[in-house]
Design a protein around this motif. Sequence first.
Motif, PDB file in Angstrom:
ATOM      1  N   UNK A  42     -23.902  -1.553 -38.587  1.00 53.14           N
ATOM      2  CA  UNK A  42     -23.280  -2.735 -39.188  1.00 53.14           C
ATOM      3  C   UNK A  42     -23.596  -3.982 -38.365  1.00 53.14           C
ATOM      4  N   UNK A  43     -23.432  -3.873 -37.052  1.00 54.37           N
ATOM      5  CA  UNK A  43     -23.673  -5.027 -36.180  1.00 54.37           C
ATOM      6  C   UNK A  43     -25.129  -5.483 -36.281  1.00 54.37           C
ATOM      7  N   UNK A  47     -26.732  -9.152 -38.030  1.00 59.98           N
ATOM      8  CA  UNK A  47     -27.569 -10.131 -37.331  1.00 59.98           C
ATOM      9  C   UNK A  47     -28.855 -10.400 -38.092  1.00 59.98           C
ATOM     10  N   UNK A 123     -15.336 -17.064 -27.305  1.00 58.92           N
ATOM     11  CA  UNK A 123     -16.343 -16.009 -27.312  1.00 58.92           C
ATOM     12  C   UNK A 123     -17.064 -15.958 -28.651  1.00 58.92           C
ATOM     13  N   UNK A 127     -21.033 -16.347 -29.643  1.00 55.69           N
ATOM     14  CA  UNK A 127     -21.754 -15.361 -30.451  1.00 55.69           C
ATOM     15  C   UNK A 127     -22.392 -16.015 -31.675  1.00 55.69           C
ATOM     16  N   UNK A 130     -25.462 -17.741 -30.475  1.00 56.25           N
ATOM     17  CA  UNK A 130     -26.534 -16.775 -30.210  1.00 56.25           C
ATOM     18  C   UNK A 130     -27.159 -16.303 -31.523  1.00 56.25           C
ATOM     19  N   UNK A 149     -32.501  -6.309 -25.950  1.00 50.97           N
ATOM     20  CA  UNK A 149     -31.515  -6.967 -25.074  1.00 50.97           C
ATOM     21  C   UNK A 149     -30.080  -6.841 -25.543  1.00 50.97           C
ATOM     22  N   UNK A 150     -29.855  -6.513 -26.803  1.00 47.91           N
ATOM     23  CA  UNK A 150     -28.481  -6.349 -27.280  1.00 47.91           C
ATOM     24  C   UNK A 150     -28.186  -4.882 -27.541  1.00 47.91           C
TER      25      UNK A 150
ATOM     26  N   UNK B  11     -26.380 -11.879 -23.544  1.00 39.06           N
ATOM     27  CA  UNK B  11     -26.744 -10.606 -24.169  1.00 39.06           C
ATOM     28  C   UNK B  11     -25.683  -9.543 -23.879  1.00 39.06           C
ATOM     29  N   UNK B  13     -22.596 -10.017 -23.293  1.00 35.81           N
ATOM     30  CA  UNK B  13     -21.417 -10.355 -24.091  1.00 35.81           C
ATOM     31  C   UNK B  13     -21.612  -9.879 -25.537  1.00 35.81           C
ATOM     32  N   UNK B  14     -22.819 -10.048 -26.040  1.00 38.67           N
ATOM     33  CA  UNK B  14     -23.105  -9.632 -27.411  1.00 38.67           C
ATOM     34  C   UNK B  14     -22.992  -8.112 -27.541  1.00 38.67           C
ATOM     35  N   UNK B  15     -23.422  -7.400 -26.503  1.00 39.60           N
ATOM     36  CA  UNK B  15     -23.324  -5.932 -26.545  1.00 39.60           C
ATOM     37  C   UNK B  15     -21.880  -5.492 -26.653  1.00 39.60           C
ATOM     38  N   UNK B  17     -19.438  -7.350 -27.859  1.00 41.68           N
ATOM     39  CA  UNK B  17     -18.749  -8.052 -28.942  1.00 41.68           C
ATOM     40  C   UNK B  17     -19.211  -7.557 -30.303  1.00 41.68           C
ATOM     41  N   UNK B  18     -19.557  -6.294 -30.384  1.00 43.29           N
ATOM     42  CA  UNK B  18     -20.063  -5.783 -31.656  1.00 43.29           C
ATOM     43  C   UNK B  18     -18.935  -5.707 -32.664  1.00 43.29           C
ATOM     44  N   UNK B  19     -19.250  -6.143 -33.878  1.00 48.42           N
ATOM     45  CA  UNK B  19     -18.265  -6.093 -34.945  1.00 48.42           C
ATOM     46  C   UNK B  19     -17.972  -4.633 -35.301  1.00 48.42           C
ATOM     47  N   UNK B  21     -16.817  -1.648 -37.754  1.00 53.62           N
ATOM     48  CA  UNK B  21     -16.826  -1.459 -39.208  1.00 53.62           C
ATOM     49  C   UNK B  21     -15.404  -1.413 -39.738  1.00 53.62           C
TER      50      UNK B  21
END
Lengths: 194, 111
Positions: A42-43, A47, A123, A127, A130, A149-150, B11, B13-15, B17-19, B21
């Motif tokens: 989903x994530x 994106x 935050x 995001x 980004x 990277x993510x 990056x 933080x993005x890891x 901050x995953x939405x 489901x």
Amino acid sequence: MNRSMPFDADQTLSDDTLMVMFANGDPEAARELTIRHLGTVVAFAKRLIPSDADADDIAQEAMLRLWKIAGEWRPGEAKVTTWLYRVTRNLCIDRLRQKGFADIDTVAEPKDETPSVQAHLEQSARMDALNAALGELPERQRVAVMLRHIEGLSNPDIAEAMEISVEAVESLTARGKRMLKQALETRKKELGWT
Amino acid sequence: MTDETKLDSLFEEARLHKALPSDDLMARVLADAQAVQDAASVKVVKPSYQPDRGRFWDLLGGWVGAASFATCAVLGIYLGYAGGDVIGFGATDFALEGSVLNDLSILAGDA
């Protein structure tokens, strides 16, 4: 016949094992695979595609294809993670083309389907910045940077997911990261970078 | 903090901050899984193709009828090739004119 195995706290089954168990009718295998991978799918989709609703649909479709292929899954040949990234990316590309995004490298900014900006935490603002910057990258660079990277994939795994060579992955991630830095320069305020 | 460090921090933080489901999506995915498993567990027995020999066999009259039919067929073919030749059946001879069988006494068991 007992179709399900009890999952205990110490049991760490591989994705390959879970796929075989799913194919044999074990409902707990489906739940475990969903818990492990749906969030990532989903994530990743969110994106790549502007609409959250479309991203959810794509994630559901990607998982459905995983269920359907379970009977033919060959342990050790591919990873469930890279397989899902590949399918999700292809579904996103197809959806973008259906919606008239002839140039998939230029995708509109995500529509604001969430509550007002005031409700966002700092935050979330970072995001959003980004994601917007990533949206400015060509599609292949965007995907390679995100996976590296993510999502934290290795270069060989990215190569498998994108069906390209490791050398191509290295080139895409290097160029993508440079372009991302440039795109983020215009968003220093949201990022809190002085 | 260098640009590289700032980017790596973003990056990271993005890891984290995953939405997640939604519950609805989870339910839909699990329902799909159940449907696929249910479909796979249903054993569909396809009847293997078998020609309808039963009716034809009945029409023929079973083994007796089939044997008689075969005998007549072979005899007929032979007679057709033999023409006016004389055919001997054990102790009884038949004289054939053309393809017509004149004496059927062997069937009655007469000498």
